[in-house]
Design an enzyme around this catalytic site. Structure first.
Site, short mmCIF file in Angstrom:
data_model
loop_
_atom_site.label_atom_id
_atom_site.label_comp_id
_atom_site.label_asym_id
_atom_site.label_seq_id
_atom_site.Cartn_x
_atom_site.Cartn_y
_atom_site.Cartn_z
N LYS A 346 -57.82 30.82 -16.77
CA LYS A 346 -58.65 29.77 -16.20
C LYS A 346 -59.69 29.25 -17.19
O LYS A 346 -59.94 29.84 -18.24
CB LYS A 346 -59.30 30.25 -14.90
CG LYS A 346 -58.26 30.40 -13.78
CD LYS A 346 -58.88 30.65 -12.43
CE LYS A 346 -57.80 30.64 -11.35
NZ LYS A 346 -58.33 30.95 -10.01
N ARG A 381 -54.20 38.57 -9.67
CA ARG A 381 -53.15 37.54 -9.63
C ARG A 381 -53.06 36.92 -11.02
O ARG A 381 -54.01 36.27 -11.49
CB ARG A 381 -53.50 36.49 -8.58
CG ARG A 381 -52.47 35.38 -8.38
CD ARG A 381 -52.91 34.44 -7.26
NE ARG A 381 -51.94 33.38 -7.04
CZ ARG A 381 -51.92 32.21 -7.69
NH1 ARG A 381 -52.83 31.96 -8.63
NH2 ARG A 381 -51.00 31.30 -7.40
#
Length: 400
Positions: A346, A381
């Site tokens: 991210k 995740r």
């Protein structure tokens, strides 16, 4: 009222916390001596309750940091940082039973629940077909399978004919769950129609279920109709980034399906969430959100032991917010529910490492995965299952 655990990791962080609280600056040396014990933050308590808590916990060897004007009633409410050992805090909870005023019964209930959830045992999720999945401090991997053409990381996009092969490789590498999504939730993304999402998602879930009958499959969707169809096609659980907020039918649908579900924190929608997000009190706002959303889920009929919480790294948060969350994942332990952290590749990692392209963010991702594993986060995740699995095995070996 939702308190949260907060471990002050340095004198500087403690000083900043006390300044934000409005405490007398001269108290820093006294609280710093007790910094290694437990710290539980209660937002906005009646000043009389704050004074009573400070007096009672001091008498038991702990302490309470409050606003400097609390003692003379110069303010109506103050945040309170309870600092003490588990024994001292439990002794305080016992004493509060005899103090039915100023909101202290509510404080006692929240304090007792926070202490009881501090050492939460393993959580066993009930899956379709009389199967189970246990989540505990041995961190497990949820592998990401994106059936979207516009996911933020191009390397995660899987063509329909490649889903079974990619999913199989993830399972072989150590994934405990495969999370299949067909609608991008990257910042600025637009939603897709139910029909388009189902056309992408359902054939792949059916194919994965045929190929891997024992695998745990998760459907990443915010739509009740898609969730229902996905479970009918073979999905075992639902991952809803909206916390049941984008579709009012989602929570009742999940309750009827009886499957586990991930409840995530988000501020705004994927299209708007990164337009100057701001928090006055990050952890108070996030724990308040989870308190309300968990309560809503339970009222809709979802069993508490089927819930997983996700703090939503990157979903309506600045870099400093994301880093604070990763630094203080203990804050969410008051709920006694398993935690999922989705940090893979991210933008926060890119800003820290200087990598604008998500393709260059693997090392930063692995560092955060190691941090999560060290803190005993039950589930992460990620896109790169094999690499992350090696990190988790190493951390487990070090932890013994």
């Amino acid at each position: 009222m939702t308190p949260y655990w907060h471990r002050f990791r340095s004198r500087r962080e403690l000083a900043a916390g006390l300044e934000r609280l409005g405490a007398d600056k001269r108290c820093l040396p006294y609280f710093d001596r007790k910094r290694e014990t437990l710290s539980l933050v209660f937002p906005e308590l009646d000043f009389r309750a704050a004074n009573a808590l400070k007096q009672e916990l001091l008498s038991r060897g702990g302490d309470v940091a409050v606003h400097r004007q609390t003692i003379d009633g110069g303010i109506e409410k103050s945040d309170c940082i309870l600092i003490g050992t588990e024994k001292q805090l439990r002794m305080l909870a016992d004493k509060l039973e005899a103090m039915p005023y100023w909101g202290l019964p509510t404080v006692r209930t929240a304090l007792t629940e926070a202490l009881d959830n501090l050492h939460t045992a393993a959580s066993t999720l009930q899956l379709p077909g009389d199967r189970t999945l246990t989540l505990d401090s041995h961190t497990r991997i949820m592998g990401i399978l994106n059936r979207t053409p516009d996911s933020f990381y191009a390397g995660s996009r899987v063509a329909s004919r490649g889903t079974v092969a990619t999913g199989g490789a993830m399972l072989e590498a150590g994934a405990a769950i495969l999370d299949i999504g067909a609608e991008s939730s990257r910042p600025g993304s637009e939603p897709v129609s139910e029909d388009e999402e189902m056309d992408r998602l359902l054939p792949d879930i059916e194919a994965l279920r045929r190929a891997f009958p024992g695998a745990v499959l998760s459907a990443d969707t915010t739509k009740a109709s898609v969730a229902r169809a996905a479970v009918e096609a073979g999905a075992d659980m639902v991952n809803d980034i909206s916390g049941f907020a984008f579709d009012e039918a989602m929570a009742p649908t999940v309750a009827r399906l009886g499957v586990p579900t991930v409840l995530m924190h988000i501020k705004g929608t994927p299209k708007t969430m990164q337009r100057d997000p701001h928090y006055h009190h990050l952890f108070a706002e996030m724990t308040g959100y989870f308190d309300e959303r968990v309560g809503y889920a339970l009222r809709c009929g979802i069993r508490r032991d089927q819930l997983i919480l996700d703090p939503g790294i990157g979903f309506g948060k600045r870099k400093e917010d994301n880093l604070a969350i990763l630094r203080h994942l203990e804050a969410f332990r008051t709920f006694g529910l398993p935690l999922l952290v989705g940090h893979s590749r991210k933008s926060t990692i890119g800003r820290v490492t200087g990598e604008e392209d998500p393709a260059g963010r693997l090392e930063g991702t692995l560092a955060v995965s190691a941090l999560c594993a060290w803190q005993g986060v039950p589930l992460i995740r990620v896109h790169d299952v094999a690499e992350n699995a090696k990190v988790l095995r190493t951390i487990q070996a070090v932890k013994g």
